[in-house]
Design an enzyme around this catalytic site. Structure first.
Site, PDB file in Angstrom:
ATOM      1  N   GLU A  21       6.276   3.221  -1.100  1.00  0.00           N
ATOM      2  CA  GLU A  21       6.652   4.142  -0.469  1.00  0.00           C
ATOM      3  C   GLU A  21       7.521   4.693  -1.891  1.00  0.00           C
ATOM      4  O   GLU A  21       7.120   5.490  -1.808  1.00  0.00           O
ATOM      5  CB  GLU A  21       7.441   4.355   0.372  1.00  0.00           C
ATOM      6  CG  GLU A  21       7.207   3.920   2.164  1.00  0.00           C
ATOM      7  CD  GLU A  21       6.633   2.419   2.363  1.00  0.00           C
ATOM      8  OE1 GLU A  21       6.888   1.470   1.283  1.00  0.00           O
ATOM      9  OE2 GLU A  21       6.001   2.134   3.039  1.00  0.00           O
ATOM     10  N   HIS A  51       9.615   2.408  14.011  1.00  0.00           N
ATOM     11  CA  HIS A  51       8.859   3.173  14.594  1.00  0.00           C
ATOM     12  C   HIS A  51       9.176   5.409  14.833  1.00  0.00           C
ATOM     13  O   HIS A  51       8.733   5.424  15.355  1.00  0.00           O
ATOM     14  CB  HIS A  51       7.537   3.165  14.916  1.00  0.00           C
ATOM     15  CG  HIS A  51       7.015   1.507  14.099  1.00  0.00           C
ATOM     16  ND1 HIS A  51       8.044   0.188  13.738  1.00  0.00           N
ATOM     17  CD2 HIS A  51       5.822   1.598  13.905  1.00  0.00           C
ATOM     18  CE1 HIS A  51       6.314  -0.306  13.365  1.00  0.00           C
ATOM     19  NE2 HIS A  51       5.715   0.086  13.084  1.00  0.00           N
TER      20      HIS A  51
END
Ligand SMILES: Cc1ncc(C[n+]2csc(CCOP(=O)(O)OP(=O)(O)O)c2C)c(N)n1
Lengths: 357, 331
Positions: free
Chosen positions: B55, B124
């Protein structure tokens, strides 16, 4: 010396650092690197002398309170100058806080280079004018900017390479590894130049890295790697020149040494002994190229004095611009946060204006 | 909503050759939520492509690309997986324009599926908006409806500043007409909040996943005789004080609703702003209905964490202690 093709770049760096000039300035006969042309060598010397004088001047300005802090690159001039002069006009440089000499070598003005450290603003030059990214303080983050920049050039069909400078300590940061991996996968035209100056502030290489060399880290990413003598400006120039010409990613580790402390705020005697510093002083990169040029008849007393005078003039100019007091405009605080200033910042700007009225 | 986002990306890729879409699994797979479905096939893998799984690398390279004239639109796979990129976002993406005195702007869009309600396992379901809104230099926006998803994403890609584009993942499958199309996106403007439902008694201030919940609450409240106004913030940063405060001044009562934990959360900022600007119009303190101050719970407990219609109704009821005023207002 007539060889024109760059040697094949391989994943595995040499065991010994590549070099062109020995410590006494005599040439290495069987180097796989091609010696730069005479006029390039003469220019490398000139810029190193100017760069060193600039560095000493900046250190002095710090003592006079003109700079908040200054990280010296004394001893690393061969890397700073050799690499930058190997870039073509269209290439970009992504420097760190230590690379002030690289900046002035690229043509950024002394004031532009030192504005960050002077405290007037975070950056003192237009990156697009000089093709130099902002000097980066968070370690290793600039490696990814360089990869993205180079990839964009490729996408746009431009022949542009990016040179990113980083230190030995910065190679431990995750971003360095992500950048090498991205560069390897994308075959991006990026040159990673690690100036291994022995220490990350106080932490020595032995506590930083377990690989045989920092250049070895390229192997795992499919990035060709070179280990070079970082105090040999001819060699640094040659490897960066060849890396740029290769059109793909290259990792270069240049072995060098930071003669001064990390910054003026650091006490280097707490973590290294004077014998070590003395040994490196004897390997001075400026002395080395001077000895070579002198032996070749490319540097005589007159030329040496002319270069010294030019460096003196550059230092005098640096002093003059830095001795002028800066008063940044507080209104500017609000101007460049967004492309158009939102309401809440306009309100805060008005409040500050009133406070100052 | 996923379809509206997909269309916005396709139209933006079509309109400007400098737009690139990349991230993890956004190519052949079309993203784990299929937001980029079919884009790689249509625009080629030079413009829509999978990156290595990193990322910080995705955001860091996007910064370099934007410096070199491109308009990257990157996807973070899930809210909590954007954290490795946090340094690039806060230290560089948000600050580049400021550091360079306006010379280097970074038109980068970071799409982050955020929030819960989909039965996801840990990491999540975070609502990470407060981290981003606290960072000057970033724009943070989040759509509440499919139509707005299209419009906001087109605006985000056109924007010269970096935009954190938060996609309420529990609304990906929400159906709704997309009226905006083409490059010009008529609407309230990128920075503006929108009154989704007019009402006189109470203002519900919501955004992203909670817009639908707030509208549902308003319907339920109507049955109890409360006329509830719903403001969809759309842009969390910058904040549209004008629209929000105009509404609160009309109603005199407000509740802020979000999924994220309340403590130190985005709702606290909204309450502070409304209190500072509308104090004399308020009949009651501004209340918050938020997730608990606990890590996001496991799937079988998330219904307890997420603000429900009932909880918002309770808050509205708590605002009515001067019932006479409300009563007379309703009469
Ligand atoms: C991400 C990050 N962590 C810590 C620091 C603080 N810091 C500044 S310089 C430095 C050492 C860097 O060493 P190295 O990469 O070898 O470069 P050098 O200073 O020797 O040129 C540290 C730890 C920082 N700037 N950025």
């Amino acid at each position: 010396m007539a060889r024109t093709r760059a040697p094949e770049l391989t994943l595995l760096p040499s065991e010994e650092p590549l070099s062109l000039l020995r410590e006494d300035g005599s040439p290495v006969e069987d180097s796989p690197l091609a010696m730069p042309d005479d006029d390039v060598l003469v220019e490398l010397h000139r810029r190193m002398v100017i760069g060193r004088r600039f560095d000493t001047q900046a250190t002095a300005l710090t003592r006079q309170g003109r700079l908040a802090v200054y990280p010296s690159s004394r001893g690393q001039e061969a890397c700073e100058v050799g690499a930058v002069l190997a870039l073509r006009e269209q290439d970009w440089l992504f420097p760190t806080y230590r690379d002030s000499v690289a900046l002035v070598t690229r043509g950024v003005s002394p004031l532009g280079t030192l504005t960050l450290l002077q405290g007037g603003w975070h950056l003192g030059y237009d990156p697009y004018e000089h093709r130099v990214g902002p000097q980066c303080t968070p370690l290793a983050t600039n490696t990814l900017h360089a990869v993205g920049f180079a990839h964009a050039a490729r996408v746009k069909g431009e022949d542009t390479a990016a040179l990113v400078m980083l230190g030995d300590g910065a190679t431990s940061e995750g971003d360095t590894h992500e950048a090498l991996n991205f560069a390897g996968v994308w075959r991006a035209p990026v040159v990673f130049l690690v100036q291994n100056n022995g220490y990350a502030i106080s932490v020595p290489m032995s506590k930083q890295n377990a690989a045989p060399s920092l250049a070895h880290k390229g192997i795992g990413y499919g990035v060709p790697s070179v280990l070079v003598d970082g105090n040999d400006v001819a060699a640094v120039h040659a490897v960066v020149r060849d890396a740029v010409a290769s059109g793909g990613p290259v990792l270069i580790e240049a072995l060098t040494y930071r003669i001064e402390a990390h910054t003026n705020a650091d006490d280097a005697s707490r973590y290294r002994d004077s014998a070590e510093v003395a040994a490196w002083l004897a390997r001075d990169p400026v002395d080395r190229i001077e000895a070579y040029l002198t032996s070749r008849g490319l540097l005589d007393t007159a030329r040496r004095e002319a270069v010294a005078a030019e460096a003196e003039e550059f230092a005098a100019h640096t002093r003059a611009v830095m001795n002028a007091d800066v008063e940044p405009d507080p209104a500017e605080l609000f101007e460049h946060v967004y492309a158009t200033t939102p309401a809440h910042l306009r309100e805060q700007a008005a409040a500050l204006r009133e406070e100052l009225a | 909503m996923a379809g509206a986002l997909n269309k916005a990306l396709a139209d933006a890729l079509e309109a400007d050759p400098g737009v690139l879409v990349f991230g993890e699994d956004v190519g052949a797979l079309g993203g784990v939520f299929r937001v980029t479905d079919g884009l790689a096939a249509r625009f080629g893998d030079a413009r829509v492509f999978d990156t290595p799984l990193a990322e910080s690398g995705i955001v860091g390279t996007a910064i370099g690309m934007a410096m070199n004239g491109l308009r990257p639109v990157v996807e973070m796979q899930f809210d909590a997986f954007a954290y490795p990129a946090f340094e690039q976002i806060t230290s560089h993406l948000a600050k580049m324009r400021n550091r360079t005195r306006g010379r280097v702007g970074l038109p980068v869009v970071i799409r982050v599926p955020y929030g819960g309600g989909i039965g996801g396992v840990e990491h999540h379901c975070d609502s990470s908006e407060a981290y981003y809104t606290h960072t000057p230099g970033l724009r943070v926006v989040t759509p509440g409806t499919p139509d707005d998803a299209y419009r906001l994403l087109r605006d985000a890609i056109d924007c010269p500043d970096p935009v954190i584009f938060l996609e309420p993942k529990r609304r990906y499958w929400a159906k709704g007409e997309v009226t905006s199309s083409g490059s010009a996106s008529p609407g309230p403007g990128f920075d503006r909040a929108l009154v989704r439902r007019a009402g006189r008694d109470v203002t519900l201030i919501a955004y992203g996943p909670m817009v639908a919940t707030a509208l549902e609450t308003a319907e339920a409240a109507a049955e109890e005789g409360w006329d509830v106004e719903v403001v969809d913030l759309r842009s969390l940063a910058p904040f549209d004080d004008e629209t929000v405060c105009a509404s609160v001044r009309r109603t005199g009562r407000a509740v802020v609703v979000h999924e994220a934990s309340g403590f130190g959360g985005y709702g606290a900022e909204v309450v502070a702003r409304v209190t500072e600007r509308c104090f004399h119009h308020l009949h009651a303190p501004v209340l918050r209905v938020t997730g608990f101050d606990t890590p996001y719970p496991p799937p079988k407990l998330e219904e307890h964490h997420l603000p429900s219609v009932d909880r918002v109704l309770d808050a509205i009821a708590r605002l009515q202690w001067d019932d006479e005023v409300v009563g007379s207002a309703r009469a």
